[in-house]
Design an enzyme around this catalytic site. Structure first.
Site, PDB file in Angstrom:
ATOM      1  CB  SER A   7       1.935  -5.722  -0.255  1.00 54.84           C
ATOM      2  OG  SER A   7       2.191  -5.710  -1.609  1.00 54.84           O
ATOM      3  CB  SER A  50       4.087  -1.473  -7.037  1.00 52.06           C
ATOM      4  OG  SER A  50       3.832  -0.764  -5.738  1.00 52.06           O
ATOM      5  NE  ARG A 100      -6.806  -8.908  -7.487  1.00 53.07           N
ATOM      6  CZ  ARG A 100      -6.688  -8.081  -8.548  1.00 53.07           C
ATOM      7  NH1 ARG A 100      -5.713  -7.005  -8.108  1.00 53.07           N
ATOM      8  NH2 ARG A 100      -7.060  -7.711  -9.600  1.00 53.07           N
ATOM      9  CD  GLU A 181      -7.656  -5.542  -4.639  1.00 49.00           C
ATOM     10  OE1 GLU A 181      -7.090  -5.563  -5.542  1.00 49.00           O
ATOM     11  OE2 GLU A 181      -7.357  -5.786  -3.374  1.00 49.00           O
ATOM     12  CG  HIS A 197     -19.894 -10.995  22.651  1.00 50.78           C
ATOM     13  ND1 HIS A 197     -20.213 -11.500  24.074  1.00 50.78           N
ATOM     14  CD2 HIS A 197     -18.988 -12.105  22.090  1.00 50.78           C
ATOM     15  CE1 HIS A 197     -19.749 -12.702  24.464  1.00 50.78           C
ATOM     16  NE2 HIS A 197     -19.004 -13.095  23.108  1.00 50.78           N
ATOM     17  CE  LYS A 291      -2.245   1.934  -5.117  1.00 54.21           C
ATOM     18  NZ  LYS A 291      -1.427   0.628  -5.340  1.00 54.21           N
TER      19      LYS A 291
HETATM   20  O1  PA5 Z   1      -4.226  -5.731  -5.075  1.00 54.40           O
HETATM   21  C1  PA5 Z   1      -3.995  -4.446  -5.165  1.00 54.40           C
HETATM   22  O2  PA5 Z   1      -3.411  -4.100  -6.343  1.00 54.40           O
HETATM   23  C2  PA5 Z   1      -3.727  -3.445  -4.124  1.00 54.40           C
HETATM   24  O3  PA5 Z   1      -4.592  -3.978  -3.127  1.00 54.40           O
HETATM   25  C3  PA5 Z   1      -2.417  -3.072  -3.822  1.00 54.40           C
HETATM   26  O4  PA5 Z   1      -1.721  -4.317  -3.255  1.00 54.40           O
HETATM   27  C4  PA5 Z   1      -2.177  -2.007  -2.782  1.00 54.40           C
HETATM   28  O5  PA5 Z   1      -2.834  -0.878  -3.394  1.00 54.40           O
HETATM   29  C5  PA5 Z   1      -0.671  -1.911  -2.362  1.00 54.40           C
HETATM   30  O6  PA5 Z   1       0.117  -1.868  -3.612  1.00 54.40           O
HETATM   31  P1  PA5 Z   1       1.390  -2.612  -3.375  1.00 54.40           P
HETATM   32  O7  PA5 Z   1       1.169  -4.106  -3.182  1.00 54.40           O
HETATM   33  O8  PA5 Z   1       2.181  -2.648  -4.699  1.00 54.40           O
HETATM   34  O9  PA5 Z   1       2.204  -2.156  -2.328  1.00 54.40           O
END
Ligand code: PA5
Length: 298
Positions: A7, A50, A100, A181, A197, A291
């Protein structure tokens, strides 16, 4: 902007696409809001696909307490619930994607918010043109004999290293996150000129890792001429130590198109790399495990 992971990157992409604006666009990936964020000159956008990410909810609470102007972008969760309860502006986007995979929705919502706030202009037109451009170019990135497959081959069983001009940091972050990921693989990133640098001196040891590294310099037609010169010389200096090095220039007319071209290229590379690694590009078991464990521990 307050957000994490898939996000948060949308905030970075907005900053890099609109790099000529006269206000600052900052993405906070943290539990705490910086002390300098004040109601008189801050628009706080909470972004969580989410709607349940604890760091984002924490910073959102602090923005509420501090009386900032707040807008939330989410597909649901606690963020949507609280925003509705409190009558705060809320943009909901479709659910069911990996965060993503929702970059287009998140980015689009964010720039529309900035346009409504009077901070950007002509956004809808640029979004449409960029979407059309990406659709037209998809065939060149997808499938056999493409630049995407070429890079997936170069990165397979190796350490990908991605260097970008600092005004395209979001692109490097996206390549790294997608490789992490989707392909479950490590990747290293840095920016020029800063790496000239310090890091340039370190591309020697551990020799077995350096020798198995493949470097890509991503650049844009608007990249500062001295940075282009630095890329050329840096490549010459490190080429003997690493396994290989390439340069890729963005394509497209507008800056939005060019940034998204490079992002999309990285997305395809990470997908093919996932296939080579025998990994499911959608699954994120370790992130989910972490999580869940945090939730259980309270
Ligand atoms: O790609 C992913 O699943 C994570 O990087 C999530 O984006 C991250 O854990 C944050 O969750 P959210 O995007 O639901 O806030």
């Amino acid at each position: 902007m307050g957000g994490m992971g898939g996000s948060a990157i949308s905030g970075d992409v907005v900053r890099d696409v609109f790099n000529g604006v006269d206000f600052s666009i900052e993405t906070i990936r943290e539990y705490d809001l910086p002390r300098y964020a004040r109601p008189e000159d801050t628009l706080f956008v909470a972004i969580s696909y989410s709607g349940n990410t604890e760091e984002t909810l924490s910073i959102f609470d602090q923005a509420l307490e501090r009386g900032l102007n707040i807008i939330s972008i989410t597909s649901g969760g606690r963020l949507a619930e609280i925003s509705r309860q409190k009558g705060l502006p809320l943009i909901t986007i479709p659910s069911g994607y990996p965060p993503r995979g929702a970059l287009g929705w998140l980015f689009g919502a964010l720039v529309m918010v900035l346009e409504r706030a009077g901070l950007l202009e002509g956004v809808a037109d640029s979004l449409h043109k960029t979407a059309r451009f990406l659709k037209d170019i998809a065939g060149e990135l997808e499938g056999e004999d493409t630049i995407s497959i070429d890079f997936a081959n170069k990165f397979y069983r190796r350490l990908p290293i991605i260097y970008v001009p600092s005004d395209m940091m979001s692109v490097a972050l996206r390549w790294q996150a997608q490789i992490n990921e989707n392909a479950k693989q490590l990747a290293h990133i840095n920016v020029l000129p800063e790496m000239n640098h310090n890091e340039i001196n370190g591309i020697k040891h551990p020799a077995d890792i350096v020798e198995r590294s493949w470097v890509v310099f991503l650049k844009d037609r608007d990249t500062h001429p001295r940075i282009l010169k630095r890329i050329e010389i840096t490549r010459q200096i490190i080429e003997e130590d690493v396994l290989g090095a390439d340069e890729v220039e963005s394509r497209g007319e507008s800056r939005m198109e060019r940034i998204f071209y490079l992002i999309w290229l990285g997305d395809f590379v990470s997908y093919y790399l996932a296939v080579y690694n025998g990994e499911d590009p959608i699954a994120i078991p370790r992130i989910s495990h972490l999580k869940d464990a945090l939730k259980r521990e309270g």
